[in-house]
Design a protein around this motif. Sequence first.
Motif, PDB file in Angstrom:
ATOM      1  N   PHE A   1      42.075  41.695  35.079  1.00 27.24           N
ATOM      2  CA  PHE A   1      42.608  41.477  36.418  1.00 27.24           C
ATOM      3  C   PHE A   1      43.788  40.513  36.369  1.00 27.24           C
ATOM      4  CE2 PHE A   1      38.192  42.711  37.141  1.00 27.24           C
ATOM      5  CZ  PHE A   1      38.347  43.688  38.110  1.00 27.24           C
ATOM      6  N   GLU A   2      44.793  40.816  37.174  1.00 26.56           N
ATOM      7  CA  GLU A   2      46.013  40.009  37.183  1.00 26.56           C
ATOM      8  C   GLU A   2      45.749  38.613  37.758  1.00 26.56           C
ATOM      9  OE1 GLU A   2      50.554  40.065  39.083  1.00 26.56           O
ATOM     10  OE2 GLU A   2      49.095  41.618  39.609  1.00 26.56           O
ATOM     11  N   ALA A   3      46.247  37.583  37.073  1.00 27.62           N
ATOM     12  CA  ALA A   3      46.195  36.191  37.540  1.00 27.62           C
ATOM     13  C   ALA A   3      44.777  35.756  37.903  1.00 27.62           C
ATOM     14  CB  ALA A   3      47.129  35.989  38.732  1.00 27.62           C
ATOM     15  N   LEU A   4      43.799  36.189  37.128  1.00 26.01           N
ATOM     16  CA  LEU A   4      42.401  35.824  37.389  1.00 26.01           C
ATOM     17  C   LEU A   4      42.212  34.331  37.129  1.00 26.01           C
ATOM     18  CD1 LEU A   4      39.697  37.188  38.181  1.00 26.01           C
ATOM     19  CD2 LEU A   4      39.185  37.334  35.734  1.00 26.01           C
ATOM     20  N   GLY A   5      41.741  33.607  38.129  1.00 22.32           N
ATOM     21  CA  GLY A   5      41.582  32.168  38.007  1.00 22.32           C
ATOM     22  C   GLY A   5      40.118  31.757  37.938  1.00 22.32           C
ATOM     23  N   THR A   6      39.872  30.501  38.251  1.00 24.38           N
ATOM     24  CA  THR A   6      38.518  29.949  38.259  1.00 24.38           C
ATOM     25  C   THR A   6      38.202  29.456  39.662  1.00 24.38           C
ATOM     26  OG1 THR A   6      38.740  29.264  35.951  1.00 24.38           O
ATOM     27  CG2 THR A   6      36.951  28.268  37.227  1.00 24.38           C
ATOM     28  N   VAL A   7      37.049  29.848  40.199  1.00 20.41           N
ATOM     29  CA  VAL A   7      36.671  29.475  41.555  1.00 20.41           C
ATOM     30  C   VAL A   7      35.234  28.958  41.560  1.00 20.41           C
ATOM     31  CG1 VAL A   7      38.219  31.150  42.628  1.00 20.41           C
ATOM     32  CG2 VAL A   7      35.863  31.810  42.119  1.00 20.41           C
ATOM     33  N   ARG A   8      34.922  28.211  42.599  1.00 22.17           N
ATOM     34  CA  ARG A   8      33.549  27.745  42.797  1.00 22.17           C
ATOM     35  C   ARG A   8      32.743  28.873  43.409  1.00 22.17           C
ATOM     36  NH1 ARG A   8      30.846  25.818  47.242  1.00 22.17           N
ATOM     37  NH2 ARG A   8      29.120  24.376  46.864  1.00 22.17           N
TER      38      ARG A   8
ATOM     39  N   LYS B   1      34.969  32.941  36.930  1.00 25.79           N
ATOM     40  CA  LYS B   1      36.263  33.605  37.082  1.00 25.79           C
ATOM     41  C   LYS B   1      36.301  34.362  38.407  1.00 25.79           C
ATOM     42  CE  LYS B   1      35.903  35.767  33.156  1.00 25.79           C
ATOM     43  NZ  LYS B   1      36.223  36.668  32.018  1.00 25.79           N
ATOM     44  N   GLY B   2      37.454  34.279  39.070  1.00 21.68           N
ATOM     45  CA  GLY B   2      37.566  34.982  40.345  1.00 21.68           C
ATOM     46  C   GLY B   2      38.826  34.599  41.098  1.00 21.68           C
ATOM     47  N   TYR B   3      38.821  34.888  42.396  1.00 23.84           N
ATOM     48  CA  TYR B   3      39.957  34.634  43.273  1.00 23.84           C
ATOM     49  C   TYR B   3      39.496  33.873  44.514  1.00 23.84           C
ATOM     50  CZ  TYR B   3      42.307  38.370  40.626  1.00 23.84           C
ATOM     51  OH  TYR B   3      42.855  39.147  39.623  1.00 23.84           O
ATOM     52  N   HIS B   4      40.429  33.128  45.098  1.00 29.22           N
ATOM     53  CA  HIS B   4      40.204  32.511  46.403  1.00 29.22           C
ATOM     54  C   HIS B   4      40.586  33.511  47.495  1.00 29.22           C
ATOM     55  CE1 HIS B   4      39.538  28.495  44.743  1.00 29.22           C
ATOM     56  NE2 HIS B   4      40.589  28.684  43.968  1.00 29.22           N
ATOM     57  N   VAL B   5      39.919  33.420  48.620  1.00 27.55           N
ATOM     58  CA  VAL B   5      40.249  34.244  49.785  1.00 27.55           C
ATOM     59  C   VAL B   5      40.373  33.324  50.991  1.00 27.55           C
ATOM     60  CG1 VAL B   5      39.643  36.212  51.229  1.00 27.55           C
ATOM     61  CG2 VAL B   5      38.912  36.165  48.841  1.00 27.55           C
ATOM     62  N   THR B   6      41.558  33.271  51.590  1.00 31.29           N
ATOM     63  CA  THR B   6      41.779  32.481  52.799  1.00 31.29           C
ATOM     64  C   THR B   6      41.813  33.423  53.993  1.00 31.29           C
ATOM     65  OG1 THR B   6      43.017  30.773  51.613  1.00 31.29           O
ATOM     66  CG2 THR B   6      43.339  30.910  53.999  1.00 31.29           C
ATOM     67  N   GLU B   7      40.973  33.122  54.981  1.00 25.03           N
ATOM     68  CA  GLU B   7      40.809  34.024  56.119  1.00 25.03           C
ATOM     69  C   GLU B   7      40.962  33.253  57.423  1.00 25.03           C
ATOM     70  OE1 GLU B   7      39.747  38.217  56.610  1.00 25.03           O
ATOM     71  OE2 GLU B   7      39.010  37.116  54.848  1.00 25.03           O
TER      72      GLU B   7
ATOM     73  N   SER C   1      44.431  37.378  56.104  1.00 19.04           N
ATOM     74  CA  SER C   1      43.516  37.445  54.969  1.00 19.04           C
ATOM     75  C   SER C   1      44.330  37.607  53.702  1.00 19.04           C
ATOM     76  CB  SER C   1      42.537  38.617  55.135  1.00 19.04           C
ATOM     77  OG  SER C   1      41.579  38.614  54.100  1.00 19.04           O
ATOM     78  N   ARG C   2      44.167  36.674  52.785  1.00 18.05           N
ATOM     79  CA  ARG C   2      44.951  36.746  51.546  1.00 18.05           C
ATOM     80  C   ARG C   2      44.086  36.350  50.355  1.00 18.05           C
ATOM     81  NH1 ARG C   2      50.675  33.912  51.521  1.00 18.05           N
ATOM     82  NH2 ARG C   2      50.837  35.414  53.239  1.00 18.05           N
ATOM     83  N   VAL C   3      44.113  37.205  49.347  1.00 18.26           N
ATOM     84  CA  VAL C   3      43.458  36.911  48.068  1.00 18.26           C
ATOM     85  C   VAL C   3      44.497  36.249  47.179  1.00 18.26           C
ATOM     86  CG1 VAL C   3      42.224  37.896  46.105  1.00 18.26           C
ATOM     87  CG2 VAL C   3      41.992  38.945  48.370  1.00 18.26           C
ATOM     88  N   HIS C   4      44.162  35.081  46.649  1.00 15.40           N
ATOM     89  CA  HIS C   4      45.165  34.349  45.857  1.00 15.40           C
ATOM     90  C   HIS C   4      44.500  33.590  44.723  1.00 15.40           C
ATOM     91  CE1 HIS C   4      44.135  30.536  48.044  1.00 15.40           C
ATOM     92  NE2 HIS C   4      43.848  31.392  49.010  1.00 15.40           N
ATOM     93  N   SER C   5      45.315  33.146  43.787  1.00 12.42           N
ATOM     94  CA  SER C   5      44.814  32.447  42.612  1.00 12.42           C
ATOM     95  C   SER C   5      45.842  31.425  42.155  1.00 12.42           C
ATOM     96  CB  SER C   5      44.532  33.448  41.484  1.00 12.42           C
ATOM     97  OG  SER C   5      44.311  32.791  40.257  1.00 12.42           O
ATOM     98  N   SER C   6      45.354  30.312  41.657  1.00 10.43           N
ATOM     99  CA  SER C   6      46.262  29.279  41.134  1.00 10.43           C
ATOM    100  C   SER C   6      46.947  29.731  39.853  1.00 10.43           C
ATOM    101  CB  SER C   6      45.490  27.985  40.877  1.00 10.43           C
ATOM    102  OG  SER C   6      44.414  28.222  39.975  1.00 10.43           O
TER     103      SER C   6
ATOM    104  N   TYR D   1      52.896  29.969  42.161  1.00 11.79           N
ATOM    105  CA  TYR D   1      51.871  29.550  43.125  1.00 11.79           C
ATOM    106  C   TYR D   1      52.084  28.082  43.494  1.00 11.79           C
ATOM    107  CZ  TYR D   1      47.221  28.977  45.191  1.00 11.79           C
ATOM    108  OH  TYR D   1      46.184  28.735  46.052  1.00 11.79           O
ATOM    109  N   LYS D   2      52.072  27.780  44.783  1.00 14.70           N
ATOM    110  CA  LYS D   2      52.300  26.413  45.245  1.00 14.70           C
ATOM    111  C   LYS D   2      50.992  25.643  45.381  1.00 14.70           C
ATOM    112  CE  LYS D   2      56.609  27.428  47.711  1.00 14.70           C
ATOM    113  NZ  LYS D   2      57.324  27.387  49.021  1.00 14.70           N
ATOM    114  N   SER D   3      50.190  26.018  46.381  1.00 12.66           N
ATOM    115  CA  SER D   3      48.929  25.321  46.607  1.00 12.66           C
ATOM    116  C   SER D   3      48.082  26.110  47.589  1.00 12.66           C
ATOM    117  CB  SER D   3      49.176  23.912  47.150  1.00 12.66           C
ATOM    118  OG  SER D   3      49.749  23.979  48.444  1.00 12.66           O
TER     119      SER D   3
END
Length: 417
Positions: A114-121, A135-141, A156-161, A166-168
Amino acid sequence: MTYFTSNTYQLKREILTFSDKISNSLSKPQKKFSADMTYGILASESCLLTDIADSLLEPSQKINVVDRLSSHLEQGVSDVSWNNYRNLIKRWVPSEPVIHIDDSDVVKPDGFKFEALGTVRDGSESTSVKNIYKKGYHVTEACVMTDSGHPVSIFSRVHSSSEKGYKSTNSITFSAIETGAGLFENATFVMDRGYDDNKMFLKLDELEQKYVIRLTSKRKLFFRNKWVPATELCSRRKGKVKLPLFYHGRNHDAYLSHVKVQITASKKDIYLVLVYGITEHPMMLVTNQNISSKEDVIKVAKLYFSRWRIEEYFRCKKQKFQFENFRVRKLASINALNFYITAAMAFLAQISMKSETNKLKVAILEKAAPIRKKVYFNYYRFSSGISGILAYAKEGIRGWFKTKRPRYRQLRFVFLE
């Protein structure tokens, strides 16, 4: 339930009419793709392209249908589609809308490509004592409450550091706030403790937006010409306003109190609303709404406690539509898939706003075969009922998009003598 054919036809028409509003002014291939995704997700209760392809019942081979859908997803979602979608949502909300902003996660522990796969809680396995990261993505809703009391996403946006440039996470949250502020007037933003950040307060003040935000125990407030810990104000006061609440599956009697304070982010007067009797430690809510009576205090508390609806929204998105089980790999495709799941859930909200005597709504609820007669979050029932009715379809929606060809005059042979 009888008349499966008529219910299936009517439901197809409702879905295609809804999809057409979202894809308005787009090209015909894009319109058909939008209809395929919305219908396929609702019919299959899945975001897997193979399941969507099965539900479309097209004569083409499945691999060709999946390739076509995948190719369209890689192009992302146009601003036109988002604008059409949001303009449709604007008609469903009250004059003083409530916007809930929250973060979730999509965990892909076995993912490698997966592209730009990061680490999430991992919120489903973490506790207050121990955090588990995968491993995963953040989702801001950002979800707005409709007239029927159901949440509908406006951002709704799926994003990763790990993304390039990527800013923040805050920059994504600011985009969600700006979207809500641009869509609605007199909106109130409701957020949990994770948003107790001076930057967040300054952003909301800059946009002149109302808010209700829960504070953490580390927050200090300016009270009677000195800075004091917010927890100290809790111990000084007692709840005098009684509010019966249903919270985390149990009935509670909450007791509310309020006091005027200032926050470190600005010099403006705001109100601290204290909620006793629900959790071990009092809940601390701050709001810039005017409080002049006990009804105003109760209103602020109720706004915060309506947050359970966005939490249920996330849960429904993952359980009913298998959001964490997607297989597309590019981030643009993931966000495009997320958009069409969001559109499918908005269709559920549209069904919820129909009259209780509406024949289609009654048929959907009958097909869902619920145990309880009355619930306050109907998305699960609507999703099961819609999928059950569409299971009787003998063909998909391909026939609804017939190609219009010019009529040619019939050829005639004339014999000349």
